[in-house]
Write an enzyme that holds these catalytic residues in place. Sequence first.
Site, PDB file in Angstrom:
ATOM      1  N   CYS A 101       0.845  -1.191   0.000  1.00  0.00           N
ATOM      2  CA  CYS A 101       0.000   0.000   0.000  1.00  0.00           C
ATOM      3  C   CYS A 101       0.881   1.241   0.000  1.00  0.00           C
ATOM      4  O   CYS A 101       1.864   1.304   0.736  1.00  0.00           O
ATOM      5  CB  CYS A 101      -0.895  -0.013   1.240  1.00  0.00           C
ATOM      6  N   HIS A 143      -8.875  -3.815  -2.067  1.00  0.00           N
ATOM      7  CA  HIS A 143      -7.875  -3.031  -1.335  1.00  0.00           C
ATOM      8  C   HIS A 143      -8.198  -1.541  -1.449  1.00  0.00           C
ATOM      9  O   HIS A 143      -8.230  -0.824  -0.446  1.00  0.00           O
ATOM     10  CB  HIS A 143      -6.484  -3.349  -1.892  1.00  0.00           C
ATOM     11  N   GLU A 144      -8.454  -1.082  -2.678  1.00  0.00           N
ATOM     12  CA  GLU A 144      -8.707   0.355  -2.891  1.00  0.00           C
ATOM     13  C   GLU A 144     -10.030   0.788  -2.259  1.00  0.00           C
ATOM     14  O   GLU A 144     -10.104   1.844  -1.628  1.00  0.00           O
ATOM     15  CB  GLU A 144      -8.699   0.695  -4.385  1.00  0.00           C
ATOM     16  N   HIS A 147     -10.104   1.505   1.416  1.00  0.00           N
ATOM     17  CA  HIS A 147      -9.633   2.835   1.826  1.00  0.00           C
ATOM     18  C   HIS A 147     -10.808   3.807   2.012  1.00  0.00           C
ATOM     19  O   HIS A 147     -10.727   4.730   2.818  1.00  0.00           O
ATOM     20  CB  HIS A 147      -8.680   3.421   0.778  1.00  0.00           C
TER      21      HIS A 147
HETATM   22 NI    NI Z   1      -3.551   1.069  -0.291  1.00  0.00          NI
END
Ligand code: NI
Length: 206
Positions: A101, A143-144, A147
């Site tokens: 990340c 993953h994105e 966020h």
């Molecule tokens: Ni990330």
Amino acid sequence: MAIRRIARMGNPVLNQVATRVDDPTAPDVARLAGDMKDTLVDIGGSGIAAPQVYESVRLVVYRLTSRLAEDQEIAADPWTVMVNPELTPLGADTLTGWERCLSIPGLHGKVSRPARLRLVYTTLTGETVEREVDGAHATLLQHECDHLDGILYPMRMDDISKLEFDAEPGHLAADMAAGVKIWPVLRKLVEDWPGREQWMDRRAQE
Ligand code: NI
């Protein structure tokens, strides 16, 4: 267009639930997406979410490159901008892989996630896109999109001992020695690890 500074783990902006974008076609949304793309190009990243550049809104920019999915970096898809993306897991299958990340520089960790998803998002021109994704694509999107909900990948790890420095990729090397399929971008960490041979030989002898 501008290159933005990236928030690192510990900054409260990364722990907030980002707000929905009211008007995906607004010029300031396109400007922010442009800055996020410029920032990715500058650092050679694959994906970024707006909170990582200190904007707590539901916006993600990414592209798939062959360095994620294939053995060599031979091609990259065009950049995709997703406004208000929503992911729904399809089925119970999971996919385990190593993640990094931009907000956690110098580390990588092993994460299990749903393997197949339904994705819905709005484009900068206001169209709704709906599709199914799997494999490296599904992992990257989860993953994105995490966020946007204040979640970083270590919070998704079942086994925190599999969080390690890029410069000391012992568990990653063990997976490679065991024949686990590793994305090329991560395999390079092991190939560049000066100490790899003694540890990989030791595993082979055990
Ligand atoms: Ni990330």
